[in-house]
Design a protein around this motif. Sequence first.
Motif, mmCIF file in Angstrom:
data_model
loop_
_atom_site.group_PDB
_atom_site.id
_atom_site.type_symbol
_atom_site.label_atom_id
_atom_site.label_comp_id
_atom_site.label_asym_id
_atom_site.label_seq_id
_atom_site.Cartn_x
_atom_site.Cartn_y
_atom_site.Cartn_z
ATOM 1 N N THR A 1 0.987 -1.138 0.065
ATOM 2 C CA THR A 1 0.165 -0.029 0.008
ATOM 3 C C THR A 1 0.877 1.325 -0.026
ATOM 4 N N ILE A 2 0.482 1.965 -1.026
ATOM 5 C CA ILE A 2 1.314 3.532 -0.782
ATOM 6 C C ILE A 2 0.721 4.503 0.207
ATOM 7 N N VAL A 3 1.569 4.896 1.040
ATOM 8 C CA VAL A 3 1.046 5.492 2.580
ATOM 9 C C VAL A 3 1.630 6.769 2.162
ATOM 10 N N GLN A 4 2.646 7.416 1.081
ATOM 11 C CA GLN A 4 2.826 8.685 0.775
ATOM 12 C C GLN A 4 3.354 8.887 -0.415
ATOM 13 N N GLU A 5 3.116 9.923 -1.019
ATOM 14 C CA GLU A 5 3.624 10.213 -2.303
ATOM 15 C C GLU A 5 4.108 11.765 -2.496
ATOM 16 N N TRP A 6 5.033 11.865 -3.001
ATOM 17 C CA TRP A 6 5.687 13.309 -3.232
ATOM 18 C C TRP A 6 6.670 13.503 -4.438
ATOM 19 N N MET A 7 6.761 14.705 -4.741
ATOM 20 C CA MET A 7 7.463 15.172 -5.959
ATOM 21 C C MET A 7 8.834 16.014 -5.426
ATOM 22 N N MET A 8 9.837 15.691 -6.019
ATOM 23 C CA MET A 8 10.901 16.453 -5.502
ATOM 24 C C MET A 8 11.725 17.039 -7.023
ATOM 25 N N PHE A 9 12.036 18.347 -6.738
ATOM 26 C CA PHE A 9 12.594 19.194 -7.656
ATOM 27 C C PHE A 9 14.008 19.438 -7.354
ATOM 28 N N THR A 10 14.894 19.205 -7.832
ATOM 29 C CA THR A 10 16.360 19.220 -7.524
ATOM 30 C C THR A 10 16.989 20.323 -8.362
ATOM 31 N N PHE A 11 17.694 21.106 -8.048
ATOM 32 C CA PHE A 11 18.414 21.849 -8.604
ATOM 33 C C PHE A 11 19.797 21.876 -8.569
ATOM 34 N N PHE A 12 20.697 22.216 -9.130
ATOM 35 C CA PHE A 12 22.265 22.371 -9.030
ATOM 36 C C PHE A 12 22.544 23.749 -9.320
ATOM 37 N N CYS A 13 23.671 24.353 -8.613
ATOM 38 C CA CYS A 13 24.232 25.732 -8.792
ATOM 39 C C CYS A 13 25.701 25.549 -8.486
ATOM 40 N N ARG A 14 26.350 26.672 -9.218
ATOM 41 C CA ARG A 14 27.773 26.849 -8.946
ATOM 42 C C ARG A 14 28.186 28.052 -8.640
ATOM 43 N N SER A 15 27.270 29.090 -8.332
ATOM 44 C CA SER A 15 27.300 30.299 -7.736
ATOM 45 C C SER A 15 26.506 30.764 -6.700
ATOM 46 N N PHE A 16 27.148 31.558 -5.752
ATOM 47 C CA PHE A 16 26.262 31.888 -4.665
ATOM 48 C C PHE A 16 26.975 33.180 -4.014
ATOM 49 N N THR A 17 26.029 33.738 -3.172
ATOM 50 C CA THR A 17 26.644 35.103 -2.397
ATOM 51 C C THR A 17 26.204 34.741 -0.967
ATOM 52 N N GLY A 18 26.768 35.492 0.134
ATOM 53 C CA GLY A 18 26.624 35.301 1.510
ATOM 54 C C GLY A 18 27.558 34.735 2.294
ATOM 55 N N THR A 19 27.133 34.514 3.658
ATOM 56 C CA THR A 19 28.140 33.739 4.331
ATOM 57 C C THR A 19 27.226 32.846 4.874
ATOM 58 N N LEU A 20 27.976 31.452 5.209
ATOM 59 C CA LEU A 20 26.962 30.387 5.576
ATOM 60 C C LEU A 20 26.865 30.495 7.037
ATOM 61 N N ALA A 21 25.434 29.985 7.225
ATOM 62 C CA ALA A 21 24.871 30.297 8.361
ATOM 63 C C ALA A 21 25.660 29.437 9.534
ATOM 64 N N SER A 22 25.760 29.807 10.600
ATOM 65 C CA SER A 22 26.664 29.191 11.834
ATOM 66 C C SER A 22 25.757 28.402 12.629
ATOM 67 N N TYR A 23 24.409 28.504 12.354
ATOM 68 C CA TYR A 23 23.203 27.246 12.848
ATOM 69 C C TYR A 23 22.269 27.289 11.786
ATOM 70 N N CYS A 24 21.882 26.127 12.018
ATOM 71 C CA CYS A 24 20.806 25.777 10.859
ATOM 72 C C CYS A 24 19.764 24.727 11.821
ATOM 73 N N ARG A 25 18.566 25.377 11.987
ATOM 74 C CA ARG A 25 17.584 24.331 12.630
ATOM 75 C C ARG A 25 17.122 23.035 12.308
ATOM 76 N N GLU A 26 17.460 22.747 11.219
ATOM 77 C CA GLU A 26 17.312 21.661 10.147
ATOM 78 C C GLU A 26 18.511 20.590 10.528
ATOM 79 N N GLY A 27 19.540 20.735 10.904
ATOM 80 C CA GLY A 27 20.728 19.987 11.269
ATOM 81 C C GLY A 27 22.040 20.669 10.895
ATOM 82 N N GLU A 28 23.113 20.050 10.635
ATOM 83 C CA GLU A 28 24.311 20.546 10.651
ATOM 84 C C GLU A 28 24.883 20.808 9.172
#
Length: 154
Positions: free
Chosen positions: A73-100
Motif C-alpha cells: 500500500t502506498i502511504v505517501q507520495e511526493w515530488m522533488m525538484f532538485t536544482f544544482f548551482c555553482r554560484s552564490f553570495t553570502g556567508t554560511l549560517a553558523s546554525y541551521c535548525r534543520e541540522g548541521e
Amino acid sequence: MQRVTNCILLNEDKVLLLKKPRRGWYAMPGGKMEQGETIKESAVREYREETELELIDPALGGVFTFLIYNGKTIVQEWMMFTFFCRSFTGTLASYCREGELEWVTYDAINALPMAEGDRKIFEHVLASDRTLYGSFSYTEDYDLINYRLDPSSP
C-alpha cells in the motif's frame, strides 16, 4: 501530494550538505514548496532559509517521484525538484535548525550515510548537466525497494 525542492551547491570540489539529526543522514538543503511559488523560487527560498546563502541562477537538475510503501500500500507520495548551482553570495549560517551544514568533497559523498535515491541523484548531477527524471519506491523505514532513472546513466 507533497512538493519539495532542494539544491546541490557545487563550490570548487565540494558540495554543501545538511546532516539531519533524526537519522544522521546527509541531504541537500531544501524543503516544502509554498502555495503559488515556482519550483525555482522555492529552491532559492528554502536554500536561503537553511543556509543564509543566496543561490545565483540555479538550474533544474532533476524531477523525481517518491512513493513510500507499507507492504503493498502506498502511504505517501511526493515530488522533488532538485536544482544544482555553482554560484552564490553570502556567508554560511553558523546554525541551521534543520541540522548541521557541512562542505563535503565530491569523493567523500559516496561514503556518507544518506537515502539511496539521493546517492543516485548525486552520481548523476556530479557527472552530467542533463536533467534527470526518476521514480523511487521506499519502505516506511526508507529502505529503497526499486527505482527508475531517465537517462539511466550519466
